[in-house]
Design a protein around this motif. Structure first.
Motif, PDB file in Angstrom:
ATOM      1  N   GLU A  33      66.965  35.675   3.834  1.00 61.97           N
ATOM      2  CA  GLU A  33      68.686  35.914   2.886  1.00 61.97           C
ATOM      3  C   GLU A  33      68.660  36.960   2.580  1.00 61.97           C
ATOM      4  OE1 GLU A  33      70.918  32.580   1.128  1.00 61.97           O
ATOM      5  OE2 GLU A  33      70.157  31.840   3.116  1.00 61.97           O
ATOM      6  N   ARG A  34      67.959  37.390   0.857  1.00 59.63           N
ATOM      7  CA  ARG A  34      67.565  38.338  -0.278  1.00 59.63           C
ATOM      8  C   ARG A  34      67.364  39.101   1.693  1.00 59.63           C
ATOM      9  NH1 ARG A  34      69.677  41.990  -2.999  1.00 59.63           N
ATOM     10  NH2 ARG A  34      68.780  43.380  -5.008  1.00 59.63           N
ATOM     11  N   ILE A  35      66.464  39.524   1.878  1.00 59.64           N
ATOM     12  CA  ILE A  35      65.515  40.977   2.143  1.00 59.64           C
ATOM     13  C   ILE A  35      67.489  41.054   4.218  1.00 59.64           C
ATOM     14  CG2 ILE A  35      64.649  41.568   4.237  1.00 59.64           C
ATOM     15  CD1 ILE A  35      62.299  39.758   2.842  1.00 59.64           C
ATOM     16  N   GLU A  36      68.049  40.549   3.871  1.00 58.98           N
ATOM     17  CA  GLU A  36      69.033  40.865   5.165  1.00 58.98           C
ATOM     18  C   GLU A  36      70.199  41.429   4.318  1.00 58.98           C
ATOM     19  OE1 GLU A  36      70.825  41.583   8.502  1.00 58.98           O
ATOM     20  OE2 GLU A  36      68.871  40.703   8.297  1.00 58.98           O
ATOM     21  N   GLN A  37      69.810  40.781   3.027  1.00 58.47           N
ATOM     22  CA  GLN A  37      70.839  41.308   1.430  1.00 58.47           C
ATOM     23  C   GLN A  37      70.886  43.014   2.036  1.00 58.47           C
ATOM     24  OE1 GLN A  37      71.913  39.845  -1.539  1.00 58.47           O
ATOM     25  NE2 GLN A  37      73.426  40.991  -2.140  1.00 58.47           N
ATOM     26  N   LEU A  38      69.396  43.679   1.648  1.00 54.48           N
ATOM     27  CA  LEU A  38      68.739  44.659   1.517  1.00 54.48           C
ATOM     28  C   LEU A  38      68.690  45.798   1.908  1.00 54.48           C
ATOM     29  CD1 LEU A  38      66.032  44.066  -0.403  1.00 54.48           C
ATOM     30  CD2 LEU A  38      68.284  45.304  -1.519  1.00 54.48           C
ATOM     31  N   ARG A  39      68.791  44.676   3.669  1.00 56.95           N
ATOM     32  CA  ARG A  39      69.183  45.851   5.153  1.00 56.95           C
ATOM     33  C   ARG A  39      70.844  46.386   5.372  1.00 56.95           C
ATOM     34  NH1 ARG A  39      64.907  44.993   9.235  1.00 56.95           N
ATOM     35  NH2 ARG A  39      67.212  45.729  10.372  1.00 56.95           N
ATOM     36  N   CYS A  40      71.993  45.319   5.153  1.00 59.32           N
ATOM     37  CA  CYS A  40      73.012  45.123   5.368  1.00 59.32           C
ATOM     38  C   CYS A  40      73.219  46.210   4.026  1.00 59.32           C
ATOM     39  CB  CYS A  40      73.344  44.140   4.184  1.00 59.32           C
ATOM     40  SG  CYS A  40      73.777  43.480   5.670  1.00 59.32           S
ATOM     41  N   GLU A  41      72.618  46.469   2.566  1.00 59.84           N
ATOM     42  CA  GLU A  41      72.944  47.625   1.530  1.00 59.84           C
ATOM     43  C   GLU A  41      72.212  49.061   2.078  1.00 59.84           C
ATOM     44  OE1 GLU A  41      71.144  46.122  -2.146  1.00 59.84           O
ATOM     45  OE2 GLU A  41      72.394  44.321  -2.506  1.00 59.84           O
ATOM     46  N   MET A  42      71.324  48.691   2.329  1.00 63.56           N
ATOM     47  CA  MET A  42      70.623  50.207   3.087  1.00 63.56           C
ATOM     48  C   MET A  42      71.283  50.787   4.464  1.00 63.56           C
ATOM     49  SD  MET A  42      66.622  51.031   4.337  1.00 63.56           S
ATOM     50  CE  MET A  42      65.986  50.499   2.308  1.00 63.56           C
ATOM     51  N   ARG A  43      72.046  50.327   5.447  1.00 64.07           N
ATOM     52  CA  ARG A  43      72.987  50.551   5.853  1.00 64.07           C
ATOM     53  C   ARG A  43      73.485  51.285   5.243  1.00 64.07           C
ATOM     54  NH1 ARG A  43      72.030  45.662   8.749  1.00 64.07           N
ATOM     55  NH2 ARG A  43      70.221  46.201  10.328  1.00 64.07           N
ATOM     56  N   ALA A  44      74.966  50.278   3.857  1.00 62.49           N
ATOM     57  CA  ALA A  44      75.515  51.111   3.554  1.00 62.49           C
ATOM     58  C   ALA A  44      75.168  52.596   3.157  1.00 62.49           C
ATOM     59  CB  ALA A  44      75.891  50.481   2.759  1.00 62.49           C
ATOM     60  N   ALA A  45      74.232  52.555   2.640  1.00 63.77           N
ATOM     61  CA  ALA A  45      73.322  53.714   1.723  1.00 63.77           C
ATOM     62  C   ALA A  45      73.082  54.551   2.889  1.00 63.77           C
ATOM     63  CB  ALA A  45      71.957  53.612   0.754  1.00 63.77           C
ATOM     64  N   GLY A  46      73.293  54.759   4.162  1.00 64.10           N
ATOM     65  CA  GLY A  46      73.122  55.675   4.907  1.00 64.10           C
ATOM     66  C   GLY A  46      71.444  56.080   5.729  1.00 64.10           C
ATOM     67  N   ALA A  47      70.833  55.223   5.738  1.00 65.15           N
ATOM     68  CA  ALA A  47      69.314  54.868   5.649  1.00 65.15           C
ATOM     69  C   ALA A  47      69.300  53.301   6.844  1.00 65.15           C
ATOM     70  CB  ALA A  47      68.439  54.906   4.397  1.00 65.15           C
ATOM     71  N   ASP A  48      68.168  53.423   7.723  1.00 62.73           N
ATOM     72  CA  ASP A  48      68.596  52.919   8.963  1.00 62.73           C
ATOM     73  C   ASP A  48      67.718  51.691   8.649  1.00 62.73           C
ATOM     74  OD1 ASP A  48      67.761  51.302  11.197  1.00 62.73           O
ATOM     75  OD2 ASP A  48      67.828  53.012  12.425  1.00 62.73           O
ATOM     76  N   PRO A  49      67.654  50.934   8.182  1.00 63.14           N
ATOM     77  CA  PRO A  49      66.480  49.845   7.549  1.00 63.14           C
ATOM     78  C   PRO A  49      65.426  49.674   8.621  1.00 63.14           C
ATOM     79  CG  PRO A  49      68.197  48.252   7.954  1.00 63.14           C
ATOM     80  CD  PRO A  49      68.841  50.108   8.514  1.00 63.14           C
ATOM     81  N   ASP A  50      65.415  49.628  10.394  1.00 65.57           N
ATOM     82  CA  ASP A  50      64.319  49.683  11.061  1.00 65.57           C
ATOM     83  C   ASP A  50      63.153  50.447  10.672  1.00 65.57           C
ATOM     84  OD1 ASP A  50      65.252  47.546  12.081  1.00 65.57           O
ATOM     85  OD2 ASP A  50      66.466  48.530  13.665  1.00 65.57           O
ATOM     86  N   TYR A  51      63.661  51.928   9.720  1.00 66.43           N
ATOM     87  CA  TYR A  51      62.377  52.932   9.662  1.00 66.43           C
ATOM     88  C   TYR A  51      62.275  53.326   7.719  1.00 66.43           C
ATOM     89  CZ  TYR A  51      63.415  53.910  14.398  1.00 66.43           C
ATOM     90  OH  TYR A  51      63.854  53.704  15.714  1.00 66.43           O
ATOM     91  N   TYR A  52      63.115  52.665   7.275  1.00 66.45           N
ATOM     92  CA  TYR A  52      63.185  52.510   5.837  1.00 66.45           C
ATOM     93  C   TYR A  52      62.802  50.802   5.290  1.00 66.45           C
ATOM     94  CZ  TYR A  52      64.572  57.083   6.754  1.00 66.45           C
ATOM     95  OH  TYR A  52      64.654  58.653   7.148  1.00 66.45           O
ATOM     96  N   LEU A  53      62.730  50.126   5.644  1.00 70.30           N
ATOM     97  CA  LEU A  53      62.796  48.412   4.955  1.00 70.30           C
ATOM     98  C   LEU A  53      61.529  48.199   5.663  1.00 70.30           C
ATOM     99  CD1 LEU A  53      63.359  47.363   2.106  1.00 70.30           C
ATOM    100  CD2 LEU A  53      65.366  46.093   4.248  1.00 70.30           C
TER     101      LEU A  53
END
Length: 412
Positions: free
Chosen positions: A323-343
């Motif tokens: 759940e925390r990792i999915e939350q981080l993915r959402c936060e990363m998208r909001a920051a303008g970074a694609d989590p597929d490439y940056y997480l």
């Protein structure tokens, strides 16, 4: 050969070439290409001395194999098939000839294997294949069978590919030397002195057990201190993300400003042997330099990070919180970074010694056998408390990698 050739080597002091075919193989274009492939991939980002090549490692594996066979022949051990000497030496020299740039990263993204390419180079219309065919028409096939671990007698395979082989012994010593660490050192000369051919196996005199314990502990330490170093893993992750992004862009018909042969064939897994031997680290560094100026923001950013060592940060995870990792993915998208490439959630693990069980097909799992004074063979973990303590347990750690300039300091 009329005159023995000698290479000065920092690990083995001297490497001796006594057979014309070995000298000819060293001078083929496919083998010379290994000068442009680093042995430790991206570890130079972590250990600045780790610039040594697959070329020097391959010579080292050949030299250890030559020393072992020389010892067998000097002592006239009846269980060593003398007619296999040249085959073993050629396989030892060529075992890594199919390695691509940056070690295993290209293999992971494009679903290939350096062993497949090694056999393709050996069997193909190459300078290596031409040299081998001069010995006999079927000689390349025999070398390929050793690489594929299918050759009989199996003792030839064990010299190059087992849990105590010339490959591992050289890379531990060589990698320790060039990274500047002491973990990989062990008494190679002692191990060579107590190595024997016996009943179709490579075995160790029981009196040499402690030298093998030292070797296995060195391997254990090198994996955790060097090969699985989290900074190196970070650079490998960025490298894989670059290749993955470029592959996806190609599939989406993105118009690259810079796309030279054979990259397009690489993206669709349609490389010929001739294409493949063009791929080395000089080639890939040039490509990344050009891609750092591409219009695609993700590709250009990842390339700049790789070239300029702007690596991802990491946190160690004792347990996985999805759940925390999915939350981080959402936060990363909001920051303008694609989590597929940056997480990236990464798990590095190793099995220092794998106790062989009947039915195992992998020769690398074949046991290390001790030969006692009664000429009986005993699997080493039955005699050694140290080996028993590191056997059969996959040790590993989870790390979560992310760009610190985007996410700041993560606390999980």
């Amino acid at each position: 050969m009329k005159e023995e050739k000698v290479f000065k080597d920092p690990v083995h002091k001297y490497i001796y070439v006594q057979d014309a075919v070995i000298w000819e193989l060293i001078n083929t274009r496919e083998f010379q290409r290994l000068r442009r492939i680093r042995q430790l991939g991206t570890s130079f980002f972590t250990f600045h001395g780790a610039e040594h090549s697959r070329f020097s490692h391959s010579l080292g594996v050949y030299e250890i194999t030559r020393k072992i066979i020389s010892q067998f022949e000097r002592n006239h051990y009846p269980d060593w098939p003398k007619e296999e000497r040249l085959l073993a030496l050629c396989a030892a020299l060529l075992h890594d000839v199919g390695h691509g740039p940056f070690s295993h990263s290209v293999e992971e993204v494009f679903g290939t294997s350096h062993e497949i390419w090694t056999c393709a180079i050996i069997l193909g219309d190459t300078e290596v294949g031409e040299v081998l065919r001069r010995l006999s028409p079927d000689f390349p096939e025999k070398v390929a069978q050793v690489i594929e671990k299918k050759y009989s007698p199996q003792i030839v395979v064990s010299l190059v590919s087992s849990q105590l082989d010339a490959d591992r012994m050289d890379y531990l010593l060589r990698d320790a030397y060039f990274t500047g660490v002491n973990y990989g050192t062990f008494d190679l000369e002692r191990i060579l002195r107590v190595t024997r051919p016996h009943q179709g196996h490579i075995v160790i005199k029981e009196s040499g057990m402690h030298a093998v314990e030292d070797y296995l502990m060195s391997r254990y330490q090198m994996y955790w201190q060097v090969y699985f170093h989290p900074v190196t893993r970070s650079s490998e992750i960025i490298l894989r993300k670059i290749l993955l992004r470029a592959k996806r862009l190609y599939e989406q018909e993105y118009k690259f400003q810079f796309l030279i042969h054979p990259l397009a064939r690489l993206f669709v897994n349609d490389l010929t042997v001739e294409d493949y031997v063009q791929l080395d680290e000089s080639f890939m560094q040039l490509v990344f330099t050009q891609w750092s100026m591409e219009e695609d923001v993700i590709l250009s950013d990842l390339c700049r990070r790789f070239l300029n060592r702007k690596l991802f940060k990491y946190v160690t995870l004792e347990q996985i919180d999805e759940e925390r990792i999915e939350q981080l993915r959402c936060e990363m998208r909001a920051a303008g970074a694609d989590p597929d490439y940056y997480l990236e959630l990464d798990f590095a693990s190793d099995l220092p010694y794998d106790v062989y069980r009947p039915g195992d097909a992998d020769e690398k799992k074949l046991p290390i056998l001790l030969l006692n004074e009664k000429d009986e063979l005993v699997e080493i973990s039955l005699r050694s408390e140290i080996v028993r303590s590191i056997s059969g347990i996959h040790l590993g750690r989870h790390h979560l990698y992310y760009p610190g300039d985007v996410m700041g300091e993560l606390k999980l």
